[in-house]
Design an enzyme around this catalytic site. Structure first.
Site, short mmCIF file in Angstrom:
data_model
loop_
_atom_site.label_atom_id
_atom_site.label_comp_id
_atom_site.label_asym_id
_atom_site.label_seq_id
_atom_site.Cartn_x
_atom_site.Cartn_y
_atom_site.Cartn_z
N HIS A 132 -11.77 2.16 3.64
CA HIS A 132 -12.91 1.70 2.85
C HIS A 132 -13.95 2.80 2.67
O HIS A 132 -15.14 2.55 2.69
CB HIS A 132 -13.55 0.44 3.48
CG HIS A 132 -12.79 -0.81 3.12
ND1 HIS A 132 -12.98 -1.49 1.93
CD2 HIS A 132 -11.82 -1.47 3.79
CE1 HIS A 132 -12.17 -2.53 1.90
NE2 HIS A 132 -11.44 -2.54 3.01
N GLY A 187 -0.65 -5.25 2.11
CA GLY A 187 -1.60 -4.18 2.37
C GLY A 187 -0.93 -2.83 2.48
O GLY A 187 -1.52 -1.87 2.97
N LEU A 188 0.33 -2.73 2.03
CA LEU A 188 1.06 -1.47 2.11
C LEU A 188 1.22 -0.84 0.72
O LEU A 188 2.08 0.00 0.50
CB LEU A 188 2.42 -1.70 2.78
CG LEU A 188 2.32 -2.27 4.21
CD1 LEU A 188 3.71 -2.61 4.76
CD2 LEU A 188 1.61 -1.29 5.14
N ASP A 213 -4.51 4.83 -2.63
CA ASP A 213 -3.12 4.37 -2.61
C ASP A 213 -2.26 5.15 -3.60
O ASP A 213 -1.13 5.54 -3.30
CB ASP A 213 -3.05 2.87 -2.95
CG ASP A 213 -3.97 2.04 -2.07
OD1 ASP A 213 -4.36 2.54 -1.00
OD2 ASP A 213 -4.31 0.92 -2.47
N TYR A 259 -13.57 -7.54 -1.39
CA TYR A 259 -13.44 -6.09 -1.58
C TYR A 259 -14.58 -5.59 -2.48
O TYR A 259 -15.26 -4.63 -2.17
CB TYR A 259 -12.07 -5.77 -2.19
CG TYR A 259 -11.79 -4.28 -2.31
CD1 TYR A 259 -11.07 -3.62 -1.32
CD2 TYR A 259 -12.25 -3.54 -3.39
CE1 TYR A 259 -10.81 -2.25 -1.42
CE2 TYR A 259 -12.01 -2.19 -3.51
CZ TYR A 259 -11.28 -1.55 -2.53
OH TYR A 259 -11.04 -0.20 -2.63
C1 GLA Z 1 -7.18 -0.81 -0.70
C2 GLA Z 1 -7.62 -0.03 -1.94
C3 GLA Z 1 -7.89 1.42 -1.58
C4 GLA Z 1 -8.83 1.53 -0.38
C5 GLA Z 1 -8.36 0.63 0.75
C6 GLA Z 1 -9.33 0.59 1.89
O1 GLA Z 1 -5.94 -0.34 -0.26
O2 GLA Z 1 -6.62 -0.08 -2.92
O3 GLA Z 1 -8.41 2.09 -2.70
O4 GLA Z 1 -10.14 1.25 -0.74
O5 GLA Z 1 -8.14 -0.70 0.31
O6 GLA Z 1 -9.39 1.85 2.49
#
Ligand code: GLA
Length: 399
Positions: A47, A133-134, A184, A236
């Site tokens: 984050h 979350g991957l 990501d 988020y």
């Molecule tokens: C998600 C978002 C990323 C990043 C993470 C937290 O994966 O896609 O851009 O902000 O959360 O680090």
């Protein structure tokens, strides 16, 4: 106590063949090629990618494959090998903010963001667990992006990949409507086998760092809690808004600009602002987290991987209490893994569900996974899924 089975990535050649077969079934001809892009875990730096921070992600061996052929018109036809009937067909002229909806946004949004006029036929086959979350969505975008770049003869060196990552972020922000940062997509496109990337989100520069887990007798265990999360949801965006408000209140472009040595002074300046208590915690997370990434990078450079565990622990506590993006399931993984001997553990990715990682002695991986599995069973939670994070190659052509 038997160790739980791990969710393994399929062999590259077999996965490429399977998606090419699915393409032949769908469209009655052989695809022009097959490309794939990986999911990721973030070792540390959570984050902070939307406030000029540093992150340290690595690519997973689990990838999303796409079999694709270009078309001469502007039509896009896409099928999913996972889900019969989840087809999308449309013209690039229909693609824009919020359109198409659903998973097709992550496919059709990419040529739109790259400014392509010609469409394609594609079948996608994902081996990154969805909603975990991957970064299954980044893997999908980046597989399409690398395919289109390759076919158009665009550069696919690191600078070219940085451009492609930017287009994928556009697709995600504008077309899919998820206001995420760029970590990501950078991980999926720019990582290399055997290492992690230190991503500086101020200028999108990347430094490749070695991550020789096996050499240190270690493993990075990934636990997908299977507690659903979503980034288009409000939390988020709310965190992102907090951080932007705090930066404005402090008169800085982003929270990277706050030197950790000046943190107390910066926090004192927030006193009296509306919502100061919450803003204080958000700023404290971002500033200390960015510092933890810098310290992790130093440890990796020095080959001191074991010592990263303590920084992972501190990162999780900060995300749990100050940034408030953890979840009961994530805390349970982290607490259980630590109690079972992990060197460090933390949630990874956006949070609110999704996955956690634990740095473990290689020989103790099964034991730690079993402890987590049993803890989930005791709490009557859905059984988690286990993966091994072997630092893998970024997006590329497979066939
Ligand atoms: C998600 C978002 C990323 C990043 C993470 C937290 O994966 O896609 O851009 O902000 O959360 O680090």
């Amino acid at each position: 106590m038997s160790a739980p089975a791990f969710f393994e990535a399929p062999a590259r050649a077999e996965a490429a063949e399977a998606v090419a077969d699915a393409y032949r079934d769908a469209f009655g001809e052989t695809p022009e090629g097959v490309w794939s892009a990986p999911g990721r875990v973030n070792l540390i730096g959570e984050h902070v990618d939307y406030t000029g921070g540093l992150c340290l992600p690595l690519a997973l061996p689990h990838r999303t494959f796409v079999a694709l052929s270009p078309r001469h018109d502007d039509v896009v036809r896409v099928r999913s090998a996972q889900e019969a009937g989840a087809d999308w067909e449309g013209s690039l002229a229909e693609v824009g903010a919020g359109s198409p909806e659903g998973w097709a946004a992550y496919v059709a949004g990419v040529p739109w963001a790259m400014g392509h006029e010609h469409g394609f036929d594609a079948v996608v086959d994902g081996h990154v667990p969805l909603g975990s979350g991957l970064s299954s969505s980044a893997a999908l975008e980046c597989a399409v992006a690398i395919a289109l770049a390759d076919l158009a003869g665009l550069p696919t060196d690191d600078a070219g990949r940085a451009e492609l990552a930017g287009a994928c972020v556009q697709a995600e922000n504008v077309v899919a409507g998820a206001n995420t940062g760029g970590m990501d997509q950078a991980a999926s496109l720019r990582c290399r086998e055997g290492g992690a990337i230190l991503l500086d989100t101020r200028d999108d520069s990347v430094t490749h760092l070695p991550l020789d887990l096996a050499g240190a007798g270690l493993a990075l265990l990934v636990v997908d809690t299977r507690a659903a999360h979503s980034h288009s949801g409000g939390e988020y965006g709310a965190r992102r808004a907090d951080v932007e408000r705090a930066a404005r209140a402090l008169g800085v472009p982003d929270l990277r600009a706050v030197d950790p040595a000046d943190l107390d002074e910066a926090l004192a300046r927030l006193a009296g602002q509306p919502g100061a208590e919450v803003l204080t915690r958000r700023v404290r997370h971002a500033v200390t987290e960015i510092d933890r990434v810098a310290r992790t990078a130093q440890l990796l450079r020095a080959g001191r991987v074991r010592e990263v565990g303590a920084l992972m622990d501190a990162s999780h506590e900060s995300l749990r209490h100050d940034y408030e993006v953890s979840a009961r399931e994530l805390d349970l993984v982290v607490d259980t893994a630590r109690a079972a001997g992990a060197l460090g553990a933390r949630m990874t990715g956006g949070g609110f569900g999704g996955s956690a990682i634990a740095l473990v002695e290689r020989d103790a991986t099964g034991e730690v996974a079993a402890a987590v599995r049993d803890a989930f069973a005791r709490e009557r939670l859905r059984a988690p899924q286990f993966l091994a994070a072997l630092p893998s190659r970024g997006a590329g052509r497979d066939a």
